[in-house]
Design an enzyme around this catalytic site. Structure first.
Site, PDB file in Angstrom:
ATOM      1  N   MET A  28       0.842  -1.196   0.000  1.00  0.00           N
ATOM      2  CA  MET A  28       0.000   0.000   0.000  1.00  0.00           C
ATOM      3  C   MET A  28       0.882   1.254   0.000  1.00  0.00           C
ATOM      4  SD  MET A  28      -3.476  -0.874   2.018  1.00  0.00           S
ATOM      5  CE  MET A  28      -2.896  -0.550   3.658  1.00  0.00           C
ATOM      6  N   LEU A  31       6.745   3.222   1.401  1.00  0.00           N
ATOM      7  CA  LEU A  31       7.612   2.050   1.542  1.00  0.00           C
ATOM      8  C   LEU A  31       8.739   2.275   2.552  1.00  0.00           C
ATOM      9  CD1 LEU A  31       7.865   1.228  -2.274  1.00  0.00           C
ATOM     10  CD2 LEU A  31       6.278   0.248  -0.586  1.00  0.00           C
ATOM     11  N   HIS A  32       9.060   1.223   3.274  1.00  0.00           N
ATOM     12  CA  HIS A  32      10.182   1.242   4.222  1.00  0.00           C
ATOM     13  C   HIS A  32      10.976  -0.050   4.019  1.00  0.00           C
ATOM     14  CE1 HIS A  32       7.639  -1.508   6.480  1.00  0.00           C
ATOM     15  NE2 HIS A  32       6.666  -0.599   6.436  1.00  0.00           N
ATOM     16  N   HIS A  35       9.385  -3.361   3.280  1.00  0.00           N
ATOM     17  CA  HIS A  35       8.981  -3.632   1.894  1.00  0.00           C
ATOM     18  C   HIS A  35      10.196  -3.904   0.997  1.00  0.00           C
ATOM     19  CE1 HIS A  35       5.697  -0.783   3.312  1.00  0.00           C
ATOM     20  NE2 HIS A  35       4.989  -1.802   2.892  1.00  0.00           N
ATOM     21  N   GLN A  59     -10.395  -2.430   2.514  1.00  0.00           N
ATOM     22  CA  GLN A  59      -9.888  -3.062   3.737  1.00  0.00           C
ATOM     23  C   GLN A  59      -9.835  -2.093   4.923  1.00  0.00           C
ATOM     24  OE1 GLN A  59      -5.980  -3.995   1.725  1.00  0.00           O
ATOM     25  NE2 GLN A  59      -5.153  -3.649   3.771  1.00  0.00           N
ATOM     26  N   GLY A 145       5.202  -9.596   4.432  1.00  0.00           N
ATOM     27  CA  GLY A 145       5.897  -9.555   5.721  1.00  0.00           C
ATOM     28  C   GLY A 145       5.112 -10.329   6.772  1.00  0.00           C
ATOM     29  N   SER A 184       4.334   1.529   7.991  1.00  0.00           N
ATOM     30  CA  SER A 184       4.035   2.838   7.391  1.00  0.00           C
ATOM     31  C   SER A 184       3.304   3.715   8.396  1.00  0.00           C
ATOM     32  CB  SER A 184       3.175   2.660   6.141  1.00  0.00           C
ATOM     33  OG  SER A 184       3.810   1.766   5.251  1.00  0.00           O
TER      34      SER A 184
END
Ligand code: PAF
Length: 295
Positions: A28, A31-32, A35, A59, A145, A184
């Protein structure tokens, strides 16, 4: 790297690549390193790497953070490029859910407890969008993850039940140096909340230590998990449970047998931020070995 917004163009690009294998990382965005680690694995294991960035409205509950979910499309594209993504799919809501869309995928049993109790409809939204993305991309492997441990179990079940020929690969949670699981949503935390948020990793560590010291009552381990979290008055605990790692059956009230898998799973609200975390209890958890958080 190509950035693509339409499903037809995505399908054509994948077909034209004639890749032996396609690795897919749905996200989604915002990004970190949680990801980018998935991108790196996908890059190592596949000929073509496809990532998607889509903040999926179905969701999110009506009182959740869809409207303010953090977004950084340019920064995200840069990270995808740097980590070997070939095709970045960034569809609009209308592209994913065109008018007349009428199909929802619901996964029973696995979704009734844990986050399912606090986020009605959430896992149907996740299962539906991931099934659709699998249909669009047709990957051989897809990477997620373990931080969203229940989500991973739901996606595995959904892919198996719908006979989707994809290998669903779960990878350990990536943590900050001090143990906080990367998310995030961490961007929502104030400096003070950021300190309190360390209690999630501490609670998991304390529970792992109690198991190692011989505690086998699942209820006692759950209570310890909860007590470490609720020491902080700012924490509104949603749940602190031990679950079977495959079926997600709650283990409270049972005695853990030798060799029995057990996952500690927690969710809480801290100010406006909902945080989740989890760890293996019965064996070494790689997500605690790569940080200063200790084993
Ligand atoms: O974990 C996420 O980021 C999302 O739930 C997913 C799997 C991309 C589906 O929207």
């Amino acid at each position: 790297m190509r950035i693509i917004a339409s499903t037809a163009e995505l399908r054509a690009a994948i077909r034209d690549a004639h890749a032996g294998s396609v690795g897919f990382v749905p996200t989604m965005g915002y990004l970190h390193s949680g990801h980018t680690t998935l991108f790196d694995h996908a890059r190592n294991e596949n000929d073509l790497v496809v990532a998607s960035i889509f903040v999926n409205p179905t969701q999110f509950g009506p009182n959740e953070d869809f409207a303010v979910y953090p977004r950084d499309p340019d920064g995200d594209a840069e990270k995808c490029r740097a980590h070997g993504v070939d095709l970045l799919f960034m569809p609009s809501v209308a592209e994913v859910y065109p008018s007349g869309h009428a199909t929802t995928v619901t996964v029973d049993h696995l979704t009734t407890e844990l986050c399912g109790r606090f986020r009605p409809g959430h896992f149907a939204g996740v299962a539906t969008v991931v099934a659709k993305l699998f249909g669009m991309v047709g990957p051989q492997r897809a990477y997620f993850g373990e931080k969203d441990f229940q989500q991973l179990a739901v996606i595995r079940r959904m892919a198996f039940d719908l006979n989707i020929a994809v290998e669903v690969i779960g990878l350990p949670t990536i943590r900050e140096e001090d143990g906080l699981a990367r998310s995030s949503r961490n961007v929502y935390l104030s400096a003070d909340e950021r300190q309190v948020a360390l209690s999630l990793a501490s609670a998991l560590r304390a529970t792992r230590a109690a198991y190692r010291a011989g505690e086998r009552s699942a209820s006692a381990l759950c209570d310890l998990l909860a007590a470490t979290l609720t020491r902080h008055p700012e924490v509104a605990l949603q749940y602190a449970e031990l679950a079977d790692p495959d079926s997600l059956r709650l283990l409270r009230g049972t005695t853990l047998e030798a060799g029995q898998g057990a996952r500690a799973i927690i969710a809480l609200q801290l100010g406006r931020t909902r945080l989740i975390d989890n760890a293996a209890i019965d064996h070494d958890d790689p997500s605690f070995q790569t940080t200063q958080a200790g084993a």
